[in-house]
Write a protein that holds these residues in place. Structure first.
Motif, mmCIF file in Angstrom:
data_model
loop_
_atom_site.group_PDB
_atom_site.id
_atom_site.type_symbol
_atom_site.label_atom_id
_atom_site.label_comp_id
_atom_site.label_asym_id
_atom_site.label_seq_id
_atom_site.Cartn_x
_atom_site.Cartn_y
_atom_site.Cartn_z
ATOM 1 N N LEU A 270 29.609 37.122 34.162
ATOM 2 C CA LEU A 270 30.274 38.416 33.985
ATOM 3 C C LEU A 270 29.738 39.498 34.926
ATOM 4 O O LEU A 270 30.340 40.556 35.049
ATOM 5 N N ARG B 298 29.652 39.895 38.146
ATOM 6 C CA ARG B 298 30.528 40.308 39.243
ATOM 7 C C ARG B 298 31.841 40.896 38.755
ATOM 8 O O ARG B 298 32.528 41.574 39.502
ATOM 9 N N THR B 299 32.182 40.656 37.495
ATOM 10 C CA THR B 299 33.498 41.050 36.974
ATOM 11 C C THR B 299 33.507 42.404 36.293
ATOM 12 O O THR B 299 34.480 43.142 36.399
ATOM 13 N N TYR B 300 32.447 42.759 35.601
ATOM 14 C CA TYR B 300 32.491 43.956 34.770
ATOM 15 C C TYR B 300 32.477 45.237 35.590
ATOM 16 O O TYR B 300 32.026 45.273 36.728
ATOM 17 N N VAL C 164 39.311 41.079 29.469
ATOM 18 C CA VAL C 164 39.377 40.885 30.916
ATOM 19 C C VAL C 164 39.468 39.397 31.222
ATOM 20 O O VAL C 164 40.228 38.972 32.093
ATOM 21 N N LEU C 165 38.691 38.614 30.501
ATOM 22 C CA LEU C 165 38.648 37.158 30.624
ATOM 23 C C LEU C 165 38.830 36.556 29.234
ATOM 24 O O LEU C 165 38.658 37.258 28.235
#
Length: 161
Positions: A98, A100-102, A82-83
């Motif tokens: 991470l 907020r992203t996962y 993802v990143l």
């Protein structure tokens, strides 16, 4: 035709065998993640902001101390990063970025190459598990080794709370 004495002799030899030996997996350490000194199960839990990364022997193996030089941390979704992967050198991993992203179903993959793991001997010296020379294929040669043969990993299935 089989000799009549063959079967009784075979049975007697099998009775004399008292144990079987198998190759042990104790030579290969594992990665363990801890949160508040409690192990994190890889089977699925919410991502936490800070974890401790340890390299330890498998359960049931003799106690040994390991050190790692650096680890690669990657957030993976449907088999793709993802990143960009993050290279960490400290055992305390800050995963705040991470949070907020996962998404549910993502994996946090932590990988440490064998050449970056060392066993701490009784005298305190570090004994590498593999040298960098052993870990790399020859120039011009395709590297067909699996990740498991290159190092140790922890794959954490992430869930949303």
């Amino acid at each position: 035709m089989v000799q009549p004495l063959f079967f009784p002799l075979l049975a007697a030899l099998l009775c004399l065998a008292t144990s079987a030996t198998a190759q042990t997996t104790c030579a290969r350490p594992i990665i363990q993640l801890l949160h508040n000194e409690q192990p994190i199960a890889a089977a699925g839990s919410a991502l936490v902001p800070v974890v401790t990364l340890r390299v330890e022997p498998e359960a049931g193996c003799p106690a040994q101390e390991y050190r790692f030089r650096h680890a690669q941390v990657t957030l993976v979704r449907r088999g793709r990063p993802v990143l960009p992967s993050k290279r960490v050198q400290d055992s305390e991993l800050n995963l705040q970025a991470l949070l907020r992203t996962y998404q549910t179903g993502d994996h946090l993959l932590i990988f440490i190459a064998y050449q970056d793991v060392a066993l701490v001997s009784s005298s305190g010296t570090l004994v590498p598990l593999a040298t960098a020379k052993d870990a790399k294929p020859k120039t011009g040669q395709l590297d067909l080794r699996t990740d498991d043969s290159k190092g140790i990993s922890f794959r954490w299935l992430l869930q949303r709370p």
